[in-house]
Design a protein around this motif. Structure first.
Motif, PDB file in Angstrom:
ATOM      1  N   VAL A  65       3.466   5.659  -5.762  1.00 61.18           N
ATOM      2  CA  VAL A  65       3.438   5.630  -7.228  1.00 61.18           C
ATOM      3  C   VAL A  65       2.181   6.290  -7.778  1.00 61.18           C
ATOM      4  O   VAL A  65       2.213   6.908  -8.855  1.00 61.18           O
ATOM      5  N   ARG A  66       1.069   6.186  -7.058  1.00 58.71           N
ATOM      6  CA  ARG A  66      -0.186   6.697  -7.602  1.00 58.71           C
ATOM      7  C   ARG A  66      -0.148   8.200  -7.883  1.00 58.71           C
ATOM      8  O   ARG A  66      -0.577   8.623  -8.959  1.00 58.71           O
ATOM      9  N   PRO A  67       0.361   9.051  -6.984  1.00 55.22           N
ATOM     10  CA  PRO A  67       0.432  10.479  -7.344  1.00 55.22           C
ATOM     11  C   PRO A  67       1.290  10.740  -8.575  1.00 55.22           C
ATOM     12  O   PRO A  67       0.960  11.612  -9.392  1.00 55.22           O
ATOM     13  N   VAL A  68       2.379   9.978  -8.718  1.00 53.90           N
ATOM     14  CA  VAL A  68       3.217  10.165  -9.908  1.00 53.90           C
ATOM     15  C   VAL A  68       2.451   9.779 -11.167  1.00 53.90           C
ATOM     16  O   VAL A  68       2.493  10.474 -12.197  1.00 53.90           O
ATOM     17  N   LYS A  69       1.730   8.659 -11.079  1.00 56.24           N
ATOM     18  CA  LYS A  69       0.961   8.209 -12.234  1.00 56.24           C
ATOM     19  C   LYS A  69      -0.132   9.207 -12.582  1.00 56.24           C
ATOM     20  O   LYS A  69      -0.334   9.548 -13.762  1.00 56.24           O
ATOM     21  N   LEU A  70      -0.848   9.682 -11.560  1.00 51.21           N
ATOM     22  CA  LEU A  70      -1.884  10.677 -11.825  1.00 51.21           C
ATOM     23  C   LEU A  70      -1.279  11.959 -12.381  1.00 51.21           C
ATOM     24  O   LEU A  70      -1.871  12.601 -13.274  1.00 51.21           O
ATOM     25  N   GLY A  71      -0.101  12.364 -11.866  1.00 52.95           N
ATOM     26  CA  GLY A  71       0.547  13.568 -12.387  1.00 52.95           C
ATOM     27  C   GLY A  71       0.931  13.413 -13.853  1.00 52.95           C
ATOM     28  O   GLY A  71       0.787  14.358 -14.644  1.00 52.95           O
ATOM     29  N   ARG A  72       1.405  12.223 -14.203  1.00 60.05           N
ATOM     30  CA  ARG A  72       1.745  12.003 -15.608  1.00 60.05           C
ATOM     31  C   ARG A  72       0.507  12.072 -16.492  1.00 60.05           C
ATOM     32  O   ARG A  72       0.540  12.651 -17.587  1.00 60.05           O
ATOM     33  N   GLU A  73      -0.583  11.490 -16.016  1.00 60.03           N
ATOM     34  CA  GLU A  73      -1.812  11.529 -16.823  1.00 60.03           C
ATOM     35  C   GLU A  73      -2.297  12.970 -16.995  1.00 60.03           C
ATOM     36  O   GLU A  73      -2.681  13.370 -18.104  1.00 60.03           O
ATOM     37  N   ARG A  74      -2.286  13.751 -15.892  1.00 58.57           N
ATOM     38  CA  ARG A  74      -2.728  15.149 -16.005  1.00 58.57           C
ATOM     39  C   ARG A  74      -1.796  15.942 -16.921  1.00 58.57           C
ATOM     40  O   ARG A  74      -2.244  16.787 -17.718  1.00 58.57           O
ATOM     41  N   LEU A  75      -0.478  15.668 -16.806  1.00 60.99           N
ATOM     42  CA  LEU A  75       0.478  16.369 -17.667  1.00 60.99           C
ATOM     43  C   LEU A  75       0.248  16.030 -19.131  1.00 60.99           C
ATOM     44  O   LEU A  75       0.316  16.921 -20.008  1.00 60.99           O
ATOM     45  N   ALA A  76      -0.034  14.770 -19.420  1.00 62.43           N
ATOM     46  CA  ALA A  76      -0.285  14.379 -20.812  1.00 62.43           C
ATOM     47  C   ALA A  76      -1.533  15.060 -21.350  1.00 62.43           C
ATOM     48  O   ALA A  76      -1.561  15.528 -22.505  1.00 62.43           O
ATOM     49  N   VAL A  77      -2.592  15.120 -20.524  1.00 61.99           N
ATOM     50  CA  VAL A  77      -3.834  15.781 -20.975  1.00 61.99           C
ATOM     51  C   VAL A  77      -3.585  17.265 -21.221  1.00 61.99           C
ATOM     52  O   VAL A  77      -4.041  17.829 -22.234  1.00 61.99           O
ATOM     53  N   ARG A 136       0.839  -1.216   0.000  1.00 60.50           N
ATOM     54  CA  ARG A 136       0.000   0.000   0.000  1.00 60.50           C
ATOM     55  C   ARG A 136       0.865   1.255   0.000  1.00 60.50           C
ATOM     56  O   ARG A 136       0.503   2.260  -0.617  1.00 60.50           O
ATOM     57  N   THR A 137       2.013   1.174   0.687  1.00 56.79           N
ATOM     58  CA  THR A 137       2.913   2.335   0.683  1.00 56.79           C
ATOM     59  C   THR A 137       3.466   2.601  -0.710  1.00 56.79           C
ATOM     60  O   THR A 137       3.517   3.753  -1.170  1.00 56.79           O
ATOM     61  N   ARG A 138       3.881   1.517  -1.372  1.00 62.26           N
ATOM     62  CA  ARG A 138       4.394   1.700  -2.742  1.00 62.26           C
ATOM     63  C   ARG A 138       3.301   2.242  -3.656  1.00 62.26           C
ATOM     64  O   ARG A 138       3.546   3.122  -4.489  1.00 62.26           O
ATOM     65  N   ARG A 139       2.103   1.707  -3.511  1.00 63.49           N
ATOM     66  CA  ARG A 139       1.002   2.216  -4.337  1.00 63.49           C
ATOM     67  C   ARG A 139       0.717   3.671  -4.028  1.00 63.49           C
ATOM     68  O   ARG A 139       0.435   4.465  -4.932  1.00 63.49           O
ATOM     69  N   ALA A 140       0.773   4.015  -2.753  1.00 62.36           N
ATOM     70  CA  ALA A 140       0.511   5.406  -2.389  1.00 62.36           C
ATOM     71  C   ALA A 140       1.576   6.343  -2.943  1.00 62.36           C
ATOM     72  O   ALA A 140       1.293   7.503  -3.257  1.00 62.36           O
TER      73      ALA A 140
END
Length: 494
Positions: free
Chosen positions: A310-322, A304-308
């Motif tokens: 990685v998840r902001p980084v993944k969401l940031g990449r998605e927002r940056l791509a959009v 859960r710590t790793r997911r917590a």
């Protein structure tokens, strides 16, 4: 012939001195003799008896002997139990307990009564035992030993566990096996008797011993103590109902789990302990968590710590791509400026070309005026005007001399007006802290500090009340006539 006299006749004779008749076999006995005779008769007739009754007036002498009375609804008999037998009792005698006492009857000549010398004393049946248990529980509960507010929380993961039990029974093996399965821990076993004579004292001493271990010593101090025993009858478990055990558990500074008997068995040690376990095996389960469960939980928390993370980084990449998709292309942003730059460059080329044409035409128009004869004639006219000016060196030196004389006059005037010049004659100039010249007494009184300028230096002073008092006027000395100073030189005008 008169017959023999009877005892009544002798008694009725009313003699002052006792006389014994001839043939009388009832000799007078002393009190000690009759008491000893009674003692022998009673001890011979009742050399072994068992008496059932309720204890009353129980008290223990300083010598260790136990004195009491046994009674029922119609009679009462005194009893005594010598110190050696009293120390072997498996319960604590107290008033109101119904017991069966085994011993012999004897007499006590000092008080002219009889009593039983008790060799052994047992509680008269399970009902009496339960009644004693209820009275002891009510008394200890009234003292607050069973108060839930006293209960302490168990440590989550104790490093050292103390176990008070028999070292040869199945209980310690069950506890060690269960701890090894769930979470291997450091176990300290305090071997004790768990039933019979002296068991209560050993259990209480073990509990107090664990509590007395100092932290950081050669023997590790337990974080948790388990008091354990297997199942049995109420007589077998009676040692854990003794007051000495209950008080030792209540006073122990270490959290205690009571695991005495089976799930249906209840002792006073269960009420005094911080936690009651139904069985010794259950006590081991309550003492430590399952190691495999902890590892699984730690793994889940790590995931859960790793997911917590990685998840902001993944969401940031998605927002940056959009957002990047919504941005215009660089060439589109610079297209207008590039077009304007091309337009200005073209206009600059045209302007330079037109400017060159106009300059060439103007140059060609003035070519006639830039001929060599015309230029030579202009040079000659300029040379003539320069010769007519007559610039001789005397004119310049006269002006310099005049200026030098005026400068010297100003220097003499400045020297005469310098306020520090009079200091050479013994005067003093007074200034404030910021350099202003103080010329009045009122101004000097308003300053925090003053400076006195003498001929050879400056002295810092502080105005005081005495210093600001007006001084008596002094007679001014008459100036002696002296030679008159020569008149100042007159400056030259030229």
């Amino acid at each position: 012939m008169p017959g023999p006299r009877s005892y009544d006749d002798e008694y009725n004779a009313g003699g002052l001195v006792a006389k014994e008749a001839s043939g009388d076999n009832a000799a007078a006995l002393s009190v000690s003799e009759i008491s000893a005779a009674l003692k022998r008769v009673v001890e011979d007739r009742f050399g072994f008896v068992r008496i059932r009754g309720e204890l009353s007036g129980v008290k223990r002498a300083a010598s260790g002997h136990l004195y009491l009375s046994m009674k029922d609804e119609n009679a009462r008999i005194d009893g005594v139990m010598w110190r050696g037998n009293a120390q072997r009792l498996s319960f604590l005698p107290e008033d109101g307990v119904e017991v069966i006492a085994t011993g012999k009857l004897t007499t006590y000549p000092g008080r002219s009564n009889y009593q039983i010398v008790i060799d052994r004393m047992e509680i008269a049946g399970e009902g009496a035992l339960l009644a004693l248990l209820a009275r002891t529980k009510a008394r200890l509960e009234a003292e607050g030993l069973f108060d839930p507010a006293r209960k302490r929380a168990m440590p989550f993961l104790p490093r050292v566990i103390g176990v008070v039990t028999s070292p040869t029974g199945a209980v310690i093996r069950d506890i060690l096996h269960r701890l090894a399965d769930r979470f291997p821990s450091h176990v300290l076993v305090w071997p004790v008797l768990v039933q019979g004579q002296g068991a209560a004292e050993q259990v209480a001493a073990a509990v107090r011993g664990f509590g007395a271990i100092a932290p950081g010593g050669p023997v590790p101090r337990p974080d948790l103590v388990i008091v354990a025993r297997g199942g049995g009858s109420i007589e077998d478990l009676w040692s854990f109902n003794e007051e000495v055990v209950v008080r030792a558990i209540a006073a122990c500074p270490i959290p205690i789990i009571s695991a005495v008997g089976h799930e249906t068995d209840t002792t006073l040690a269960d009420f005094a302990a911080d936690v009651r376990a139904p069985t010794p095996t259950a006590a081991a389960e309550m003492a430590v968590p399952v190691r495999e469960d902890l590892l699984a939980q730690l793994g889940e928390l790590a995931l859960r710590t790793r997911r917590a993370v990685v998840r902001p980084v993944k969401l940031g990449r998605e927002r940056l791509a959009v957002r990047a998709e919504r941005l215009p292309r660089p060439e589109a942003l610079l297209s207008a400026q590039a077009q304007r730059l091309d337009d200005l460059a073209e206009r600059l080329r045209r302007g330079l070309r037109d400017r060159t044409v106009v300059a060439r035409q103007a140059l060609q128009a003035d070519a006639a005026r830039l001929s060599a004869p015309l230029l030579l004639a202009r040079v000659e006219r300029a040379r003539d005007r320069l010769g007519a000016a007559r610039l001789t060196p005397a004119l310049v030196t006269q002006r310099i001399a005049a200026g030098q004389e005026r400068l010297q006059a100003l220097a003499r005037l400045a020297a005469s007006l310098n306020p520090d010049r009079v200091l050479e004659r013994g005067y003093v100039r007074v200034t404030a802290a910021d350099g202003r010249t103080v010329i009045s007494r009122a101004a000097a009184a308003g300053e925090a500090a003053l400076e006195l300028h003498f001929r050879d230096g400056v002295l810092a002073v502080t105005p005081g009340e005495a210093a600001l008092q007006p001084a008596a006027p002094r007679p001014r000395p008459v100036a002696k006539p002296g030679p008159k100073p020569p008149p100042p030189e007159q400056g030259k005008l030229l």
